[in-house]
Write an enzyme that holds these catalytic residues in place. Structure first.
Site, PDB file in Angstrom:
ATOM      1  N   ASP A 203       0.741  -1.234   0.020  1.00  0.00           N
ATOM      2  CA  ASP A 203       0.163  -0.128  -0.027  1.00  0.00           C
ATOM      3  C   ASP A 203       0.790   1.345   0.090  1.00  0.00           C
ATOM      4  O   ASP A 203       2.039   1.150   0.348  1.00  0.00           O
ATOM      5  CB  ASP A 203      -0.844  -0.048   1.079  1.00  0.00           C
ATOM      6  CG  ASP A 203      -1.664   1.174   1.477  1.00  0.00           C
ATOM      7  OD1 ASP A 203      -2.269   1.483   0.292  1.00  0.00           O
ATOM      8  OD2 ASP A 203      -2.283   1.658   2.313  1.00  0.00           O
TER       9      ASP A 203
ATOM     10  N   ASP B 177      -1.439  -0.907   6.273  1.00  0.00           N
ATOM     11  CA  ASP B 177      -1.463  -0.423   7.381  1.00  0.00           C
ATOM     12  C   ASP B 177      -2.994  -0.109   8.065  1.00  0.00           C
ATOM     13  O   ASP B 177      -3.148  -0.022   9.023  1.00  0.00           O
ATOM     14  CB  ASP B 177      -0.636   0.767   7.500  1.00  0.00           C
ATOM     15  CG  ASP B 177      -1.160   2.048   6.879  1.00  0.00           C
ATOM     16  OD1 ASP B 177      -1.524   1.782   5.701  1.00  0.00           O
ATOM     17  OD2 ASP B 177      -1.114   3.143   7.481  1.00  0.00           O
TER      18      ASP B 177
ATOM     19  N   ASP C 253      -6.898  -2.693   3.945  1.00  0.00           N
ATOM     20  CA  ASP C 253      -5.910  -3.611   3.370  1.00  0.00           C
ATOM     21  C   ASP C 253      -6.431  -4.910   4.173  1.00  0.00           C
ATOM     22  O   ASP C 253      -5.526  -5.927   3.662  1.00  0.00           O
ATOM     23  CB  ASP C 253      -4.416  -2.967   3.694  1.00  0.00           C
ATOM     24  CG  ASP C 253      -4.240  -1.846   3.202  1.00  0.00           C
ATOM     25  OD1 ASP C 253      -4.515  -1.396   2.203  1.00  0.00           O
ATOM     26  OD2 ASP C 253      -3.393  -1.256   4.087  1.00  0.00           O
TER      27      ASP C 253
END
Length: 1293
Positions: free
Chosen positions: A517, A859, A863
């Site tokens: 990410d 994080d 996700d």
């Protein structure tokens, strides 16, 4: 999600299951005890040998009685094995003790096969009880979950909780109104408790001792005792029992800790029987109405822990969900609201936008659900609620209790989802079968020639052959493999990386594709000021911007105050503080600005950020102290491409401006607003649908934020790229912003093409869009100078990927999914931008489908799906600073999301309204801002001075301690405490004492760190198997490095065990033919040396840098088998040569008759010393250091063991120390033979070392491609061939 599971078309006894936790179900009827297959058949079988022995005794044929005894022993052994197999194998237990049943109503038990990697099969009893309507209900309980039978669907499904009702049903809820409903609910769902059973030590030890390998080890010990190896047998048995006792003790400690986590439920106000009553938390039942809120008194007045999963009906809550996610990030929980909630809205409460007929989805509506175990930091009651709470708390309805709550599911994951790390897998079994081929051949050789000797004891011959066969299964195999994985767990824990699924550690060594990410993972959450470059419009301060733009930034946000602290998304805090406005109660107040006066803006209705909509909106009332009439405004901010469709007249340079800032890495938010007619009242405006509120907006400018890369991002990804890993970015940010960041972290290193929608993005509200034609999409370069029409042809995409780095935006990915092209195109792409959480999962599934082992690092809660889908999911959690409280940790009150685009925030750089920060604790931030003539803004969030920690941050963090290990300040080890005591007593402390103290501290740290502590809720995120308490991606390199080390260690362990066992089988065979065997002391010393060497290599330390070379992923490879066979050939020649030399040199009078007691002679001495040397050489040659682990010379314990073992070999061969040989039950070796042995030993070491290293160079492990397109060489070659042919035809024409 439900899964229908079938075995064939419809296997006998199979019943369908609709539950993702289950893989298969089969029905059985329990046999009566007397008809079990482990009782009745053997009772009959035992009669035959008993009758035979009795008849021989009566007839005086005592010399034939041994045949009956032998048959009886065979039956008894088979009986014992069958009973043991009923403990080892659920399938065998079902075949022995049950009968398959086709009728679910006649069945008594059910065999449950859980989902992959979630543990073993179990046989559970079926329970029958009266249902709600009096009809019988069939169910079973499996791992704290209850599954009920649905007669209509003829299938089992999970016990249903009231979690999918319509919102109108929840709004009308009045609790459990009668005692009958309470009793029925208690009977159906049980009490709200986490009952973690705590078995006795003896019961757990019995379970451990009944394991297949341990039983086999005890069998081997028995064989050794029969052959008079008493010392060796007792040493091995004691070592194994001590190991199993240690495992049991650790399991008991983990269970005690888990029981301690289920703290007593706090008493709460419950609405039952039409009145409020205070009940204990474990008495809650689904359907109860409860009042939840933080106790009065402000900070330090106590806390309220949510006792069950509940849907918020009225009021708002701010909670901390650290027990579930590991983060101390406050989350804002909003009520589902009601049509009559006008009074609540007047008081500034945030009412969620839900339709009455819409059904609840906990995943989609998690911002309206309070989860069990979370902590309430702040609440605001609703005095207008349909059922008023007696204590001013928030009104909620209980959805789930016990182990079905979010906290209960996490506890169940810790209890059951982790497979025990053992050697019981298919690859190990096949490897042992491979070794058995050689062992059986050696045993057959001994048996054949032994039977030719009529004087030889048949019992001893059978014993010797059995020992040769069993020698290929080393008793320490499961222990050594467990130690290797546990050592990796401990090493990762010292780096503040926690793992809940240890079987994934070796998978980390096989990772080929690393996905990341962006926002909060690669880039910092601390916003920095940006400035225009390359002719972009100038930027001005926010405070110098127009009041309209300031109003959007100040009022269209989801910031909250907790204990006097302004908390929320760091981007929103930065923007708000940059405006200079202040919060006062439920309103925001502007500074006085000349004739404009001071404004007070009150939020009447707020539409929170949605991943599908990529924007946020608010209806506000604006009051001015200049005497103007109060006005109502609509304020909107979000992704520029989404907001553009709502503007009445977008500026001509709208797209060019926001793309220019995004191309420079800026996170861009579009601001928009409109003012309503003064005649429109607040009540009328509240009833407006969102579409009407957001229509015909005026452009207010762009807010531009710079989000710098974290200091460790570039070095970490550079190391991963250089170590044969393909890098991919998967983010919700805008494509231009994502590509800019990707170019700085080695994900993108060539010119980029972005798959984009032609023209403005289609405005949507999250509904399923129709399939658009391919002509609506094109590949565009960031500067828009290159445009390539999109083609669904795979060859065209492969040709583009060979020349360009590719980026696919969310709308382009959606088109690929709709056209069925996602799996073909996704492996070719380096950057995925503006993707939703579901699309992240799709990307990971496609990469896995391509055959790659994947790692995903993220994080945020967006996700979660991708982290679960990847082979290795790594959740990054910012570590709590010493003394830091929950409200100080960059909360996300609105959505629990990080700053990002789709699924993250509505800004063009992913800057979102109501998105969550996931950074380290930052300062309050000063607000600089700029706006250009066209309305561009830039705001600066305060950043902590000194930046983010570097690679050594974990070692420098006082909360983490050395190497990330937890340490209490001021508490030293035993050595340190000893020195402090000596200094207090005035005793001198010399260098020798300091070295001893350091050694004691090191030993204590090794001892304390040698146990794998249970990962507790709060340490690990429920999102992924790996949780790193670091705010950077550097732990990904640590996990891969440790995974490679574990993988290498495991493979070399199998090689060493294979070679050792093969040489042992041969040595035993030649000695048994000569009537010779090893002495008891000799066998004991061999076992101790082997255990010590295995322990040393299992604790090998990985190198600090990843290598481009990769480890071999499994045992069954040409390299491993060629290495084993080649080295065994050399060792076999060494053994045969020295054995023949010993036979020739041994005096005839020293030869032993078969089956006599042990007596040392030359053959025994040579065979023992050669076996000992072969073991040392095998460990030395097969130890794999660089480029994965520390080199052999750097492993001091290994070098010392090998060095002193080699010296001992030379001393014993040459008989240099008087009395040493006799103490070891050895005889002196003649000098010629001794010199021959030393020369042969040197040749053996040289040849095996050369063979092993030649194979390592000749058969390196395959490397994955650096770019996805390189994984398809045949297609590329075909494209190149077609291109040459086309060029040839054009030239000919």
């Amino acid at each position: 999600m439900s899964t229908e599971l079938r075995i064939g078309a419809r296997s006998v006894g199979t019943v369908h299951a609709y539950a993702k936790e289950l893989k298969a179900l089969r029905l059985y009827i329990e046999r009566p005890p007397n008809y079990r297959l482990d009782w009745l058949p053997f009772l009959v079988a035992y009669c035959f040998p008993v009758i035979k022995v009795t008849g021989d005794w009566l007839n005086g044929n005592s010399d034939r009685m041994w045949q009956g005894y032998l048959v009886f022993g065979v039956f008894a052994a088979a009986h014992v094995l069958l009973v043991l197999f009923t403990h080892w194998s659920v399938d065998v237990k079902c075949a022995v003790a049950f009968r398959v049943c086709n009728d679910v109503h006649r069945a008594t038990h059910c065999k449950v096969t859980p989902a992959d990697f979630t543990g073993r099969k179990e046989v559970v009893p079926l329970q029958r009880r009266a249902g709600e309507r009096g009809d019988p209900e069939l169910s079973f309980e499996f791992r704290k979950q209850r599954f009920c039978y649905d007669a209509q669907q003829a299938a089992f499904h999970k016990l249903k909780y009231p979690t999918q009702e319509t919102f109108e049903t929840y709004r009308r809820s009045s609790g459990l109104g009668s005692e009958a409903r309470v009793v029925a609910a208690l009977e159906r769902w049980g009490a709200n408790r986490f009952e973690v059973p705590l078995p006795q030590f003896a019961d757990l030890l019995k379970e451990q001792l009944m394991a297949p390998f341990f039983v086999f080890q005890v069998f081997c010990v028995g064989l050794w005792c029969l052959d008079d190896y008493w010392y060796y047998s007792l040493f091995t048995l004691g070592m194994l029992v001590m190991f199993e006792c240690t495992v049991v003790g650790q399991r008991l400690r983990n269970l005690r800790e888990l029981r301690a986590l289920s703290t007593p439920k706090q008493a709460v106000q419950v609405y039952r029987h039409g009145k409020w009553d205070r009940l204990p938390g474990d008495a809650l039942l689904p359907g109860d109405l409860i009042s939840l809120g933080r106790p009065a008194g402000g900070a330090g007045a106590g806390e309220r822990v949510v006792p069950a999963d509940a849907l918020l009906l009225a009021g708002t809550c701010i909670v901390e969900e650290a027990v579930l996610t590991g983060e101390s990030t406050p989350q804002w929980k909003n009520p589902i609201g009601a049509s009559a909630d006008a009074r609540a809205s007047d008081e500034g409460l945030d009412i969620a936008e839900v339709e009455p007929g819409q059904r609840l989805s906990i995943k989609r509506h998690k911002n309206q659900v309070l989860f069990s175990g979370t902590r309430i930091l702040q609440h605001t009651g609703d005095r207008g609620a349909r059922v008023r709470t007696p204590d001013g708390g928030c009104l909620a309805v209980v959805l789930r209790t016990g182990f079905e709550t979010a906290q209960g599911q996490l506890m169940r994951t810790i209890l059951y989802s982790t497979e025990r790390v053992t050697a019981n897998n298919l690859e190990v079994g096949l490897f042992i079968c491979f070794l058995l081929i050689f062992a059986v051949a050696a045993a057959a050789y001994v048996g054949y020639y032994g039977l030719l000797d009529p004087e030889r004891s048949r019992f001893k011959l059978l014993l010797n052959c059995t020992m040769i066969v069993t020698s290929v299964i080393p008793p320490e195999l499961p222990m050594e493999l467990t130690i290797a994985v546990n050592a990796s767990l401990v090493a990762l824990a010292r780096k503040a990386v926690f793992c809940t699924e240890p079987f994934r550690i070796p998978l980390a060594g096989k990772v080929a594709v690393c996905c990341f990410d962006k926002t909060g993972t690669l880039t910092s959450d601390n916003m920095g000021a940006g400035s225009g470059e390359g002719g972009m419009p100038p930027l001005v301060e926010v405070r110098a911007a127009g009041r309209d733009a300031q109003r959007v930034l100040a009022a269209c946000q989801a910031l909250i105050q907790v204990d006097g602290e302004l908390v929320g998304d760091p981007l929103e805090r930065a923007a708000f503080q940059a405006t200079g406005w202040t919060q006062s109660g439920g309103a925001v107040v502007s500074p006085r600005a000349g004739a404009q006066g001071r404004e007070t803006v009150t939020v009447l209705h707020r539409f929170h950020f949605s991943s599908a909509l990529k924007r946020m909106a608010a209806l506000v009332r604006v009051e001015s102290d200049a005497g103007a009439v109060a006005q109502h405004w609509a304020l909107v901010k979000g992704a520029p491409e989404m907001v553009r469709g709502f503007l009445r007249r977008p500026p001509d340079d709208y797209d060019a401006t926001h793309r220019a800032f995004a191309a420079q890495g800026g996170r861009v938010i579009a601001l928009a607003y409109k003012r309503f007619d003064s005649a429109a009242g607040a009540a009328e405006l509240r009833e407006l649908p969102r579409a009407a509120l957001e229509a015909d907006l005026e452009h207010g400018g762009f807010a531009v934020f710079q989000c710098p890369l974290k200091p460790e991002s570039e070095p970490a990804l550079a190391e991963l790229a250089a170590s044969s890993h393909q890098l991919v970015m998967i983010t919700g940010d805008a494509p231009l912003t994502a590509c800019h960041a990707a170019a700085h972290v080695h994900i993108v290193d060539r010119p980029v093409l972005i798959l984009m929608h032609r023209g403005p993005a289609v405005r949507g509200r999250g509904e399923e869009a129709a399939v658009e034609p391919d002509s609506r999409f094109e590949w565009v370069s960031p500067d828009e100078r290159t445009r390539v029409p999109f083609s669904p042809d795979r060859g065209a995409a492969l040709a583009l990927a060979a020349e360009w780095d590719l980026c696919v935006a969310g709308d382009g990915l959606a088109h690929l999914q709709q056209a069925g092209l996602a799996r073909a195109f996704i492996p070719l792409v380096q950057v995925f931008a503006r993707v939703s959480p579901d699309q992240k999962e799709t990307i990971l599934r496609a990469l896995r489908h391509a055959g790659w082992v994947t790692l995903m690092c993220g994080d945020g809660t967006n996700d979660v799906g991708a982290l679960k889908t990847a082979h290795v999911g790594v959740a990054l959690l910012a570590p709590r600073e010493p003394g830091a409280g929950g409200p100080n940790l960059n909360p996300n009150p609105a959505t629990g999301r990080k700053p990002g685009g789709a699924g993250a925030g509505p800004g063009s750089g992913g800057a979102g309204a109501g998105s969550a920060g996931r950074g380290a604790l930052g300062g309050r931030g000063s607000g600089d801002a700029s706006v250009s003539g066209s309305g561009q803004l830039v705001a600066t969030a305060g950043t902590r001075r000194g930046g983010a920690p570097g690679r050594g941050a974990a070692a420098e963090d006082p909360a983490v301690g050395p190497a990330g290990a937890s340490a209490a300040p001021g508490k030293g080890g035993a050595g340190t405490r000893m020195l402090e005591s000596m200094r207090r007593q005035g005793r001198p402390v010399d260098a020798r004492m300091q070295r001893m103290a350091a050694w004691m501290d090191g030993m204590e740290q090794q001892t304390d760190g040698g146990e794998v502590q249970m990962v507790k809720p709060g340490d690990a995120s429920m999102a992924s198997p790996f949780t790193a308490k670091r705010a950077s991606v550097m732990p990904c390199t640590d996990i891969i490095r440790q995974g490679r080390s574990t993988l290498v260690t495991t493979v070399q362990m199998f090689k060493i065990l294979g070679l050792t066992c093969l040489s042992t089988a041969y040595a035993l065979s030649v000695m048994y033919l000569q009537g010779v065997k090893l002495g008891d002391l000799q066998a004991t010393l061999m076992g101790m040396a082997s255990a010590a060497l295995f322990f040393v290599i299992s604790h090998a330390k990985p190198l600090s840098r990843l290598s481009p070379q990769r480890p071999h992923p499994n045992i069954f490879s040409l390299y491993v088998f060629a290495s084993i066979l080649g080295q065994f050939t050399v060792h076999l020649a060494f053994l045969a040569t020295t054995y023949q030399g010993a036979l020739a040199a041994m005096p005839p009078e020293d030869a032993q008759a078969p089956d006599t007691d042990f007596a040392p002679n030359l053959v025994n001495t040579v065979c023992f010393l050669v076996q000992f040397l072969v073991m040392l050489v095998t460990f030395a040659v097969n130890y794999q250091g660089h480029p994965f682990n520390a080199a052999l010379r750097e492993n001091r314990a290994m070098v010392s063991t090998l060095k002193y073992g080699g010296i001992g070999f030379v001393v014993l061969v040459l008989d240099l120390v008087p009395g040493a040989n006799s103490a070891m039950s050895l005889v002196a070796i003649p000098r010629p033979l001794a010199r021959q042995m030393l020369g042969a030993a040197a040749v053996d070491l040289a040849l095996t070392w050369a063979w092993e290293h030649a194979l390592r160079a000749a058969f390196p492990a395959p490397r994955p491609p650096a770019k996805g397109y390189q994984a398809f060489p045949r297609e590329l070659a075909a494209l190149e061939r077609d291109a040459k042919q086309a060029a040839g035809r054009l030239k000919a024409e």
